[in-house]
Design a protein around this motif. Structure first.
Motif, PDB file in Angstrom:
ATOM      1  N   ASN A 177       0.338   5.508 -19.635  1.00  0.00           N
ATOM      2  CA  ASN A 177       0.699   4.351 -18.941  1.00  0.00           C
ATOM      3  C   ASN A 177       1.867   3.513 -19.728  1.00  0.00           C
ATOM      4  N   GLN A 178       1.341   2.393 -18.799  1.00  0.00           N
ATOM      5  CA  GLN A 178       2.874   1.112 -19.147  1.00  0.00           C
ATOM      6  C   GLN A 178       3.310   0.915 -20.480  1.00  0.00           C
ATOM      7  N   GLN A 179       1.895   1.498 -21.392  1.00  0.00           N
ATOM      8  CA  GLN A 179       1.952   1.302 -23.157  1.00  0.00           C
ATOM      9  C   GLN A 179       2.436   2.406 -23.243  1.00  0.00           C
ATOM     10  N   ASP A 180       2.579   3.483 -22.546  1.00  0.00           N
ATOM     11  CA  ASP A 180       3.411   4.769 -23.462  1.00  0.00           C
ATOM     12  C   ASP A 180       4.853   4.327 -23.630  1.00  0.00           C
ATOM     13  N   LEU A 181       5.469   3.056 -22.832  1.00  0.00           N
ATOM     14  CA  LEU A 181       7.002   3.175 -21.758  1.00  0.00           C
ATOM     15  C   LEU A 181       7.859   3.263 -23.825  1.00  0.00           C
ATOM     16  N   GLY A 182       7.829   2.906 -24.923  1.00  0.00           N
ATOM     17  CA  GLY A 182       8.339   2.703 -25.813  1.00  0.00           C
ATOM     18  C   GLY A 182       8.161   3.907 -26.505  1.00  0.00           C
ATOM     19  N   GLU A 183       7.482   4.390 -26.551  1.00  0.00           N
ATOM     20  CA  GLU A 183       7.096   6.354 -26.884  1.00  0.00           C
ATOM     21  C   GLU A 183       8.350   7.052 -26.309  1.00  0.00           C
ATOM     22  N   LEU A 184       8.262   6.937 -24.469  1.00  0.00           N
ATOM     23  CA  LEU A 184       9.293   7.348 -23.208  1.00  0.00           C
ATOM     24  C   LEU A 184      10.697   7.496 -24.284  1.00  0.00           C
ATOM     25  N   LYS A 185      10.983   6.012 -24.377  1.00  0.00           N
ATOM     26  CA  LYS A 185      12.334   6.009 -24.436  1.00  0.00           C
ATOM     27  C   LYS A 185      12.504   6.617 -25.681  1.00  0.00           C
ATOM     28  N   ARG A 186      12.071   6.344 -26.652  1.00  0.00           N
ATOM     29  CA  ARG A 186      11.977   7.029 -28.435  1.00  0.00           C
ATOM     30  C   ARG A 186      13.013   8.121 -28.171  1.00  0.00           C
ATOM     31  N   ARG A 187      11.834   9.182 -26.935  1.00  0.00           N
ATOM     32  CA  ARG A 187      11.684  10.741 -26.772  1.00  0.00           C
ATOM     33  C   ARG A 187      12.759  11.042 -25.968  1.00  0.00           C
ATOM     34  N   GLY A 247       0.632  -1.480  -0.071  1.00  0.00           N
ATOM     35  CA  GLY A 247       0.423   0.191   0.142  1.00  0.00           C
ATOM     36  C   GLY A 247       0.911   1.239   0.066  1.00  0.00           C
ATOM     37  N   GLN A 248       2.089   0.927  -0.181  1.00  0.00           N
ATOM     38  CA  GLN A 248       3.278   2.555   0.161  1.00  0.00           C
ATOM     39  C   GLN A 248       2.356   3.142  -1.336  1.00  0.00           C
ATOM     40  N   ALA A 249       2.654   4.560  -2.098  1.00  0.00           N
ATOM     41  CA  ALA A 249       2.615   5.041  -2.887  1.00  0.00           C
ATOM     42  C   ALA A 249       4.148   5.420  -2.750  1.00  0.00           C
ATOM     43  N   ILE A 250       4.936   5.223  -3.990  1.00  0.00           N
ATOM     44  CA  ILE A 250       5.862   5.723  -4.964  1.00  0.00           C
ATOM     45  C   ILE A 250       6.098   6.261  -5.981  1.00  0.00           C
ATOM     46  N   ILE A 251       6.829   7.517  -5.409  1.00  0.00           N
ATOM     47  CA  ILE A 251       7.584   8.480  -6.645  1.00  0.00           C
ATOM     48  C   ILE A 251       8.860   8.044  -6.771  1.00  0.00           C
ATOM     49  N   LEU A 252       9.447   8.039  -8.232  1.00  0.00           N
ATOM     50  CA  LEU A 252      10.588   7.843  -8.664  1.00  0.00           C
ATOM     51  C   LEU A 252      11.122   8.793  -9.866  1.00  0.00           C
ATOM     52  N   THR A 253      11.975   8.768 -10.301  1.00  0.00           N
ATOM     53  CA  THR A 253      12.514   9.890 -11.223  1.00  0.00           C
ATOM     54  C   THR A 253      13.458   8.953 -12.171  1.00  0.00           C
ATOM     55  N   THR A 254      13.148   8.599 -13.183  1.00  0.00           N
ATOM     56  CA  THR A 254      14.857   7.487 -14.410  1.00  0.00           C
ATOM     57  C   THR A 254      13.978   7.512 -15.530  1.00  0.00           C
ATOM     58  N   HIS A 255      15.839   7.640 -15.929  1.00  0.00           N
ATOM     59  CA  HIS A 255      15.781   7.677 -17.567  1.00  0.00           C
ATOM     60  C   HIS A 255      15.853   6.110 -17.536  1.00  0.00           C
ATOM     61  N   GLN A 256      16.061   5.310 -17.112  1.00  0.00           N
ATOM     62  CA  GLN A 256      15.923   3.935 -17.463  1.00  0.00           C
ATOM     63  C   GLN A 256      14.664   3.250 -17.746  1.00  0.00           C
ATOM     64  N   PHE A 257      14.027   3.461 -18.663  1.00  0.00           N
ATOM     65  CA  PHE A 257      12.257   2.880 -18.580  1.00  0.00           C
ATOM     66  C   PHE A 257      12.186   1.916 -18.841  1.00  0.00           C
ATOM     67  N   ASP A 258      12.950   1.303 -18.846  1.00  0.00           N
ATOM     68  CA  ASP A 258      13.053  -0.280 -19.931  1.00  0.00           C
ATOM     69  C   ASP A 258      12.978  -1.168 -18.100  1.00  0.00           C
ATOM     70  N   GLN A 259      13.456  -0.842 -16.855  1.00  0.00           N
ATOM     71  CA  GLN A 259      13.347  -0.936 -15.931  1.00  0.00           C
ATOM     72  C   GLN A 259      11.636  -0.147 -14.782  1.00  0.00           C
ATOM     73  N   LEU A 260      11.243  -0.212 -15.419  1.00  0.00           N
ATOM     74  CA  LEU A 260       9.413   0.154 -15.060  1.00  0.00           C
ATOM     75  C   LEU A 260       8.599  -0.232 -15.559  1.00  0.00           C
ATOM     76  N   SER A 261       8.522  -1.137 -16.173  1.00  0.00           N
ATOM     77  CA  SER A 261       8.133  -2.475 -17.154  1.00  0.00           C
ATOM     78  C   SER A 261       7.764  -3.509 -15.589  1.00  0.00           C
TER      79      SER A 261
END
Length: 227
Positions: free
Chosen positions: A215-225, A182-196
């Motif tokens: 959401n997770q479906q946008d991870l590929g777009e984020l990585k390219r960007r 139940g903990q809420a987590i906010i993280l910053t990262t540029h390693q988007f593969d780790q977010l999956s």
């Protein structure tokens, strides 16, 4: 249920609007990735949530508390990208210090220290001082110091940078456990593969404003960007 709510948050750094009317909410058991280029406002937001910066306007609430009370500050724990360890304390003493500062030092927490130390392969370093540790070991020590605290909100800045592959996998597992609890987590990262598999959604900041959520479906777009 919302753990953190920010409404029309305004923060100035000199003459610059570091946060410009930022409104967002993070729920219990939710993992949110805070995305944005340098200068987007991510660090300012973290510092404001931690009570280190006083906003010029807006409302900030965390688990029913508002800044700058001590009770408010005990609702959030922060793990920085660069370890901040005191040279005069051993690794284990850092964990004791963190627990005591949150009034959480008890037997079951000591057991949790040893469990996490084994999982992150740092059990043999508990009696060592920071100057005796490698950079990777320092980072693991800083991670554990934050992970042992039971707080409604966990903030982590670039948690995967500098960790070996095994430690990255173990951290992902621990974050899933925290999320499940139940903990809420906010993280910053540029390693988007780790977010999956762990991220529920992302929030993108630009010049202190929220410009996009996804959401997770946008991870590929984020990585390219951001590559």
């Amino acid at each position: 249920m919302s753990v953190l709510t920010a409404t029309d948050l305004v923060v100035k750094q000199g003459e610059t609007l570091a946060l410009d009317g930022l409104t967002l909410a993070v729920n219990q058991g939710e993992v949110v990735a805070l995305i944005g280029h340098n200068g987007a406002g991510k660090s300012t937001f973290f510092k404001t949530v931690m009570g280190l910066i006083e906003p010029r306007g807006g409302i900030l609430a965390l688990a029913g508390e508002t800044p700058p009370s001590v009770l408010y500050k005990q609702q959030v724990v922060y793990i920085p990208e660069q370890p901040f360890l005191l040279p005069e304390l051993t690794v284990f003493q850092h964990f004791q210090l963190y627990l005591e500062s949150y009034n959480q030092y008890k037997d079951e927490k000591v057991n949790e220290i040893y469990d996490l130390a084994n999982r992150f392969e740092i059990a043999g370093e508990l009696d060592q001082f920071p100057l005796e540790l490698s950079k990777g070991m320092k980072q693991k020590a800083q991670l554990i110091a934050g992970l042992i605290i039971d707080a409604p909100l966990l903030l982590i800045d670039e948690p995967f940078v500098g960790l070996d592959v095994y430690a990255q996998q173990e951290l992902t597992t621990v974050l899933k456990e925290k999320k499940q609890a139940g903990q809420a987590i906010i993280l910053t990262t540029h390693q988007f593969d780790q977010l999956s598999g762990i991220m529920d959604r992302y929030i993108m900041l630009h010049q202190g404003k929220l410009i996009k959520e996804g959401n997770q479906q946008d991870l590929g777009e984020l990585k390219r960007r951001f590559d």
